[in-house]
Design a protein around this motif. Structure first.
Motif, PDB file in Angstrom:
ATOM      1  N   ALA A  85       0.922  -1.122  -0.045  1.00  0.00           N
ATOM      2  CA  ALA A  85       0.009  -0.003  -0.099  1.00  0.00           C
ATOM      3  C   ALA A  85       0.864   1.400  -0.151  1.00  0.00           C
ATOM      4  CB  ALA A  85      -0.935   0.072   1.254  1.00  0.00           C
ATOM      5  N   SER A  86       1.826   1.183   0.805  1.00  0.00           N
ATOM      6  CA  SER A  86       2.865   2.407   0.724  1.00  0.00           C
ATOM      7  C   SER A  86       3.540   2.397  -0.419  1.00  0.00           C
ATOM      8  CB  SER A  86       3.933   1.987   1.716  1.00  0.00           C
ATOM      9  OG  SER A  86       3.307   2.159   3.181  1.00  0.00           O
ATOM     10  N   ILE A  87       3.888   1.323  -1.196  1.00  0.00           N
ATOM     11  CA  ILE A  87       4.372   1.826  -2.731  1.00  0.00           C
ATOM     12  C   ILE A  87       3.514   2.206  -3.595  1.00  0.00           C
ATOM     13  CG2 ILE A  87       5.502   0.324  -4.589  1.00  0.00           C
ATOM     14  CD1 ILE A  87       6.446  -1.676  -2.547  1.00  0.00           C
ATOM     15  N   GLU A  88       2.298   1.794  -3.476  1.00  0.00           N
ATOM     16  CA  GLU A  88       1.122   2.316  -4.506  1.00  0.00           C
ATOM     17  C   GLU A  88       1.129   3.988  -4.210  1.00  0.00           C
ATOM     18  OE1 GLU A  88      -2.182   0.177  -4.061  1.00  0.00           O
ATOM     19  OE2 GLU A  88      -1.343  -1.658  -4.743  1.00  0.00           O
ATOM     20  N   SER A  89       1.128   4.148  -2.744  1.00  0.00           N
ATOM     21  CA  SER A  89       0.895   5.717  -2.342  1.00  0.00           C
ATOM     22  C   SER A  89       2.110   6.495  -2.976  1.00  0.00           C
ATOM     23  CB  SER A  89       0.870   5.837  -1.096  1.00  0.00           C
ATOM     24  OG  SER A  89       0.738   7.108  -0.507  1.00  0.00           O
ATOM     25  N   ILE A  90       3.190   5.927  -2.598  1.00  0.00           N
ATOM     26  CA  ILE A  90       4.349   6.619  -3.118  1.00  0.00           C
ATOM     27  C   ILE A  90       4.550   6.985  -4.717  1.00  0.00           C
ATOM     28  CG2 ILE A  90       7.072   6.580  -3.750  1.00  0.00           C
ATOM     29  CD1 ILE A  90       7.162   4.933  -0.818  1.00  0.00           C
ATOM     30  N   HIS A 139      14.387  13.144  -5.970  1.00  0.00           N
ATOM     31  CA  HIS A 139      15.493  13.325  -5.250  1.00  0.00           C
ATOM     32  C   HIS A 139      15.427  12.692  -4.213  1.00  0.00           C
ATOM     33  CE1 HIS A 139      16.480  16.281  -8.451  1.00  0.00           C
ATOM     34  NE2 HIS A 139      15.256  16.625  -8.455  1.00  0.00           N
ATOM     35  N   LEU A 140      14.272  11.965  -3.545  1.00  0.00           N
ATOM     36  CA  LEU A 140      14.358  11.448  -2.105  1.00  0.00           C
ATOM     37  C   LEU A 140      15.051  10.020  -2.260  1.00  0.00           C
ATOM     38  CD1 LEU A 140      10.655  12.004  -0.982  1.00  0.00           C
ATOM     39  CD2 LEU A 140      12.464  12.924  -0.102  1.00  0.00           C
ATOM     40  N   THR A 141      15.827   9.720  -1.176  1.00  0.00           N
ATOM     41  CA  THR A 141      16.768   8.556  -1.070  1.00  0.00           C
ATOM     42  C   THR A 141      15.672   7.306  -1.341  1.00  0.00           C
ATOM     43  OG1 THR A 141      18.111   9.691   0.543  1.00  0.00           O
ATOM     44  CG2 THR A 141      18.483   7.411   0.221  1.00  0.00           C
ATOM     45  N   VAL A 142      14.887   7.091  -0.747  1.00  0.00           N
ATOM     46  CA  VAL A 142      14.063   5.769  -0.762  1.00  0.00           C
ATOM     47  C   VAL A 142      12.977   5.931  -2.003  1.00  0.00           C
ATOM     48  CG1 VAL A 142      12.728   3.955   0.185  1.00  0.00           C
ATOM     49  CG2 VAL A 142      14.631   5.174   1.423  1.00  0.00           C
ATOM     50  N   GLN A 143      12.935   5.286  -2.880  1.00  0.00           N
ATOM     51  CA  GLN A 143      11.986   5.306  -4.117  1.00  0.00           C
ATOM     52  C   GLN A 143      11.296   3.881  -4.103  1.00  0.00           C
ATOM     53  OE1 GLN A 143      11.434   7.900  -6.227  1.00  0.00           O
ATOM     54  NE2 GLN A 143      12.921   8.942  -5.115  1.00  0.00           N
ATOM     55  N   ALA A 144      10.043   4.041  -5.046  1.00  0.00           N
ATOM     56  CA  ALA A 144       9.113   2.962  -4.990  1.00  0.00           C
ATOM     57  C   ALA A 144       9.647   1.825  -5.490  1.00  0.00           C
ATOM     58  CB  ALA A 144       7.728   3.431  -5.708  1.00  0.00           C
ATOM     59  N   GLU A 199      12.759   0.514  -5.408  1.00  0.00           N
ATOM     60  CA  GLU A 199      13.611  -0.224  -4.646  1.00  0.00           C
ATOM     61  C   GLU A 199      12.982  -0.916  -3.579  1.00  0.00           C
ATOM     62  OE1 GLU A 199      16.173   0.786  -0.497  1.00  0.00           O
ATOM     63  OE2 GLU A 199      15.655   2.331  -1.757  1.00  0.00           O
ATOM     64  N   LEU A 200      11.835  -0.456  -3.053  1.00  0.00           N
ATOM     65  CA  LEU A 200      10.847  -1.021  -2.002  1.00  0.00           C
ATOM     66  C   LEU A 200      10.204  -2.085  -2.981  1.00  0.00           C
ATOM     67  CD1 LEU A 200       9.404   2.099  -0.322  1.00  0.00           C
ATOM     68  CD2 LEU A 200      10.926   0.502   0.724  1.00  0.00           C
ATOM     69  N   ALA A 201       9.583  -2.359  -4.043  1.00  0.00           N
ATOM     70  CA  ALA A 201       9.044  -3.068  -4.765  1.00  0.00           C
ATOM     71  C   ALA A 201       9.938  -4.415  -5.134  1.00  0.00           C
ATOM     72  CB  ALA A 201       8.253  -2.607  -5.972  1.00  0.00           C
ATOM     73  N   GLU A 202      11.155  -4.127  -5.263  1.00  0.00           N
ATOM     74  CA  GLU A 202      12.166  -5.254  -5.432  1.00  0.00           C
ATOM     75  C   GLU A 202      12.082  -6.067  -4.100  1.00  0.00           C
ATOM     76  OE1 GLU A 202      16.735  -5.968  -7.128  1.00  0.00           O
ATOM     77  OE2 GLU A 202      15.860  -4.069  -6.909  1.00  0.00           O
ATOM     78  N   LYS A 203      12.519  -5.096  -3.154  1.00  0.00           N
ATOM     79  CA  LYS A 203      12.719  -6.092  -1.875  1.00  0.00           C
ATOM     80  C   LYS A 203      11.330  -6.695  -1.403  1.00  0.00           C
ATOM     81  CE  LYS A 203      16.471  -3.047  -0.276  1.00  0.00           C
ATOM     82  NZ  LYS A 203      16.891  -1.837   0.545  1.00  0.00           N
ATOM     83  N   ALA A 211       9.179   6.521   4.028  1.00  0.00           N
ATOM     84  CA  ALA A 211       9.336   6.865   2.590  1.00  0.00           C
ATOM     85  C   ALA A 211       8.116   7.530   2.126  1.00  0.00           C
ATOM     86  CB  ALA A 211       9.898   5.777   1.764  1.00  0.00           C
ATOM     87  N   ASP A 212       6.793   6.549   2.559  1.00  0.00           N
ATOM     88  CA  ASP A 212       5.554   7.325   1.992  1.00  0.00           C
ATOM     89  C   ASP A 212       5.365   8.408   2.575  1.00  0.00           C
ATOM     90  OD1 ASP A 212       2.947   7.117   0.965  1.00  0.00           O
ATOM     91  OD2 ASP A 212       2.007   5.813   2.381  1.00  0.00           O
ATOM     92  N   MET A 213       5.573   8.732   3.950  1.00  0.00           N
ATOM     93  CA  MET A 213       5.079  10.072   4.788  1.00  0.00           C
ATOM     94  C   MET A 213       6.084  11.174   3.810  1.00  0.00           C
ATOM     95  SD  MET A 213       3.128   9.744   7.355  1.00  0.00           S
ATOM     96  CE  MET A 213       3.576  10.931   8.512  1.00  0.00           C
ATOM     97  N   LEU A 214       7.289  10.862   3.501  1.00  0.00           N
ATOM     98  CA  LEU A 214       8.138  11.946   3.034  1.00  0.00           C
ATOM     99  C   LEU A 214       7.645  12.199   1.412  1.00  0.00           C
ATOM    100  CD1 LEU A 214      11.595  10.842   4.148  1.00  0.00           C
ATOM    101  CD2 LEU A 214      10.406  12.691   4.919  1.00  0.00           C
TER     102      LEU A 214
END
Length: 351
Positions: A243-248, A261-266, A268-272, A309-312
């Motif tokens: 859900a957080s990945i979708e939101s991002i 420009h944010l360090t954590v991107q969707a 990367e999260l999706a792959e993990k 990451a979703d918050m940011l």
């Protein structure tokens, strides 16, 4: 995310989530609303049916129920986990009376169950003493003591409990909420997950007849059920992460696309997330205890990373009390402290 071959289950649960859960998510989060009707509807729809014992296909499908529910509301998915834990206790018990009289009611949506095993799980890891004491009586046992918090409780519900006996052995009982001498105090002052129907339970000489005793050797019984206890938890985090990945991804165009420009991107999260999800569903047999603990820990940590990451990525809009990113942030920190907690897991994996 539904794996191939489970489209029928998805077609059943999707409308239930849309009708009986999504409209109440903010109420669950902000007003401590307990989505009992949704939980019961899953049983009435036949989604908890089993042959009366642990079976890989049943575990697989029920893990996906938790995952799909957690994408919408992890609080309610946590309640679902509580119920599945109680089903596991009865499915693994050798007490045919429990399987014949209570298991069908828990599987067909007549009533709900809860775990009550946070304290013994911590006890067996050397973190705290058992809180309940059992004294043998004719045709049963008398239980005394206090459990600080048990979730998914309500009228007609049942929950598992472990008590120390005078002989130094541990017994595990299945306890009805209406048992005489049992008192409850609601706990709804948490940071989040207040819609989980959580209560402190005080046992004042509660009589448990022999037919409600799951096992008189709880130490060995818990070794049998603990892989499923943990397996059913992992999809809580997977749902939050997805859900957080979708939101991002939906927030990618905010403020002229500055989120790139944010360090954590969707991605990367999706792959993990995909790696851990695939790993989890290879463990449904419950045989690889250490690997189950590793995946549980990794998912809890990735959930914390994903919600931050979703918050940011959502910026000021996420900082509103009613926002979905804020709700998931609270839920992910609850998962980090759900038994086995992150520190509990670290201890188990480093011993």
């Amino acid at each position: 995310m539904i794996t191939e071959g489970n489209a029928d289950q998805h077609n059943i649960i999707a409308p239930l989530i849309k009708e009986k859960l999504k409209p109440y998510v903010k109420k669950v989060d902000l007003d401590a609303f307990y989505a009992e009707d949704y939980l019961l509807s899953l049983g009435k729809a036949g989604l908890f049916q089993s042959p009366g014992h642990i079976e890989d296909k049943v575990v697989y499908n029920e893990m996906q129920l938790v995952e799909e529910t957690a994408k919408t509301c992890m609080t309610t998915a946590f309640n679902l986990w509580c119920h599945l834990a109680s089903l596991t206790y009865l499915r693994c018990s050798d007490k045919e009376t429990l399987k014949r009289e209570l298991l069908p009611k828990l599987e067909n949506g007549e009533t709900l169950g809860a775990t009550g095993l946070s304290n013994p799980m911590k006890n067996y890891a050397g973190l705290e003493p058992l809180h309940l004491q059992a004294e043998g009586k004719k045709e049963g046992w008398i239980l005394s003591g206090n459990l600080p918090s048990v979730s998914n409780l309500g009228k007609g519900h049942w929950f598992g409990a472990v008590a120390n006996t005078n002989e130094g052995k541990h017994l595990m009982a299945f306890v009805p909420c209406e048992a005489e001498g049992l008192k409850f105090k609601e706990k709804a002052d948490y940071l989040g997950v207040n819609g989980s129907a959580t209560f402190a339970c005080q046992f004042n000489d509660v009589f448990i007849p022999e037919k409600w005793i799951i096992s008189t050797n709880a130490q060995q019984f818990i070794k049998k059920i603990r892989p499923y206890f943990v397996l059913y938890q992992v999809p809580l985090g997977l749902g939050i992460i997805e859900a957080s990945i979708e939101s991002i991804r939906k927030a990618s165009r905010k403020q002229g696309g500055a989120n790139c420009h944010l360090t954590v991107q969707a991605d990367e999260l999706a792959e993990k997330h995909a790696y851990l999800r695939n790993k989890l569903y290879t463990l449904v047999t419950g045989q690889e205890w250490t690997e189950i603990l590793k995946v549980r820990l990794a998912v809890a940590k990735l959930a914390l990373k994903a919600v931050q990451a979703d918050m940011l990525h959502n910026g000021g809009a996420a900082y509103l009390q009613k926002s979905n990113p804020a709700r998931r942030l609270k839920e992910s920190y609850f998962m980090a402290n759900l038994t086995p907690t992150i520190r509990h897991l670290e201890k188990l994996l480093n011993n």
